[in-house]
Design a protein around this motif. Sequence first.
Motif, PDB file in Angstrom:
ATOM      1  N   PRO A  73       0.700  -1.273  -0.032  1.00 40.51           N
ATOM      2  CA  PRO A  73      -0.116   0.002  -0.054  1.00 40.51           C
ATOM      3  C   PRO A  73       0.928   1.321  -0.149  1.00 40.51           C
ATOM      4  CG  PRO A  73      -0.646  -1.571   1.778  1.00 40.51           C
ATOM      5  CD  PRO A  73       0.588  -2.031   1.259  1.00 40.51           C
ATOM      6  N   GLU A  74       0.151   2.333  -0.187  1.00 42.75           N
ATOM      7  CA  GLU A  74       1.007   3.531  -0.294  1.00 42.75           C
ATOM      8  C   GLU A  74       1.448   4.059   1.404  1.00 42.75           C
ATOM      9  OE1 GLU A  74       2.197   7.549  -1.740  1.00 42.75           O
ATOM     10  OE2 GLU A  74       1.613   5.382  -2.634  1.00 42.75           O
ATOM     11  N   ARG A  75       2.464   4.560   1.277  1.00 39.45           N
ATOM     12  CA  ARG A  75       3.007   5.090   2.640  1.00 39.45           C
ATOM     13  C   ARG A  75       3.520   3.768   3.352  1.00 39.45           C
ATOM     14  NH1 ARG A  75      -0.505  10.496   4.310  1.00 39.45           N
ATOM     15  NH2 ARG A  75       0.371  11.678   2.700  1.00 39.45           N
ATOM     16  N   SER A  76       3.867   2.894   2.726  1.00 36.91           N
ATOM     17  CA  SER A  76       4.714   1.564   3.519  1.00 36.91           C
ATOM     18  C   SER A  76       5.944   1.978   3.675  1.00 36.91           C
ATOM     19  CB  SER A  76       4.509   0.352   2.455  1.00 36.91           C
ATOM     20  OG  SER A  76       3.186  -0.116   2.267  1.00 36.91           O
ATOM     21  N   ARG A 328       6.667  -4.644   7.247  1.00 36.19           N
ATOM     22  CA  ARG A 328       5.914  -3.308   6.787  1.00 36.19           C
ATOM     23  C   ARG A 328       5.530  -2.615   8.001  1.00 36.19           C
ATOM     24  NH1 ARG A 328       1.100  -1.643   5.993  1.00 36.19           N
ATOM     25  NH2 ARG A 328       0.565   0.125   4.765  1.00 36.19           N
ATOM     26  N   ASP A 330       3.256   1.208   8.645  1.00 35.37           N
ATOM     27  CA  ASP A 330       2.541   2.296   7.897  1.00 35.37           C
ATOM     28  C   ASP A 330       3.149   3.666   8.395  1.00 35.37           C
ATOM     29  OD1 ASP A 330       0.270   4.212   7.337  1.00 35.37           O
ATOM     30  OD2 ASP A 330      -0.509   2.288   6.579  1.00 35.37           O
ATOM     31  N   GLN A 332       1.878   6.535   8.141  1.00 32.48           N
ATOM     32  CA  GLN A 332       0.772   7.455   8.811  1.00 32.48           C
ATOM     33  C   GLN A 332       0.291   6.757  10.041  1.00 32.48           C
ATOM     34  OE1 GLN A 332      -0.627   9.877   6.406  1.00 32.48           O
ATOM     35  NE2 GLN A 332      -1.161  10.847   8.613  1.00 32.48           N
ATOM     36  N   THR A 333       0.169   5.405  10.101  1.00 32.90           N
ATOM     37  CA  THR A 333      -0.332   4.997  11.345  1.00 32.90           C
ATOM     38  C   THR A 333       0.667   3.515  11.711  1.00 32.90           C
ATOM     39  OG1 THR A 333      -1.870   3.199  10.161  1.00 32.90           O
ATOM     40  CG2 THR A 333      -2.883   5.404  10.988  1.00 32.90           C
TER      41      THR A 333
END
Length: 355
Positions: A73-76, A328, A330, A332-333
């Motif tokens: 996913p994006e922002r990995s 991985r 994230d 963002q979170t």
Amino acid sequence: MFKKPFTTPIASYEHSPQYVQGRFRNIHPRPANSPQPDAKTLWNFFFNKPADSDPASTLPVLALTPAQLVAAPERSLYRIGHSTLLMKLRGGWWITDPVFAERASPLSFAGPRRFHAPPIALADLPPLRGVLLSHDHYDHLDHAAIKALAPKVETFLCPLGVGDRLVSWGVKTEKIIQHDWWQASEVDGLRFTATPAQHFSGRSLSDGNRTLWSSWVIEDLQSSQPLRVFFSGDGGYFDGFTEIGRRFGPFDLTLMETGAYDAHWPYVHMHPAQTIQAHKDLGGRWLLPIHNGTFNLAMHAWWDPFEQIVGLAKESNVAIATPMMGERLDLQTPHTGSPWWRSCVNQSLPAMQRA
């Protein structure tokens, strides 16, 4: 074998406030009473390190495949090792300080050896939108990796002078953007700003501080969910963290040096308590400790950075992430991760901590 350090500079650096008489300098000079390594310290560092400065068993690493990166996913974010981080931002892949060498050394047969293989082979990395470099020390700038990656990299972002090294290694000048402190580049809606750090540079006995060192601010401000990430590179604790936080903070995630510290070199490497303070100065929300778990670069136990920073983060109510190499995260979170290093510590770690 040492390589010629420079070709003709891409540009003159006389305009830089950090550049004086052919060398770069820190904002604050080293204090006169600051401890420095003496002959005994250097002897112990090279020939008499404690047994627990290397792992007693193989470190756990999550293998990372090209297929996983395609599906990421994006922002990995993935820790590859030491200060090498692979991040997916606005559809492109970025990597920081890519070091895949067996040793962090100018010599193939001597110097600090890797504790673990990278979770993904250099050849299996995807095309890279960019490489972000903090400085030119061997544990952050890997000649063989740069040569191998250059054909698949669109942009190299680096401090002043580091680009000259890349050119001397065959990287095309048009791919390189050099930065002084506080200078920024925008790529695909991302803004990368080179920010001050308190460190030094050089790859031989004769080229000390001929290139600049920096930390980096990474911002995605065009998204519906803005993102701010700080990458520390290397450095000692100084008031520059407060100024960076004032200008760019708060940060969703700080990627902070936590390792290779010693009482004899506090000016150029932070101790864990200083890492926590720097994270707070920056206005960080989550902290990911880096510059650890891959090379033996100090006299402390290899696991000490993890144990110290996790304990201090708990005391200070700081959210901390400790992903395994290849796991991985994230951006963002983030998630907390696990104390994965403890499975390799055996009896070196106090029983209370092993529990």
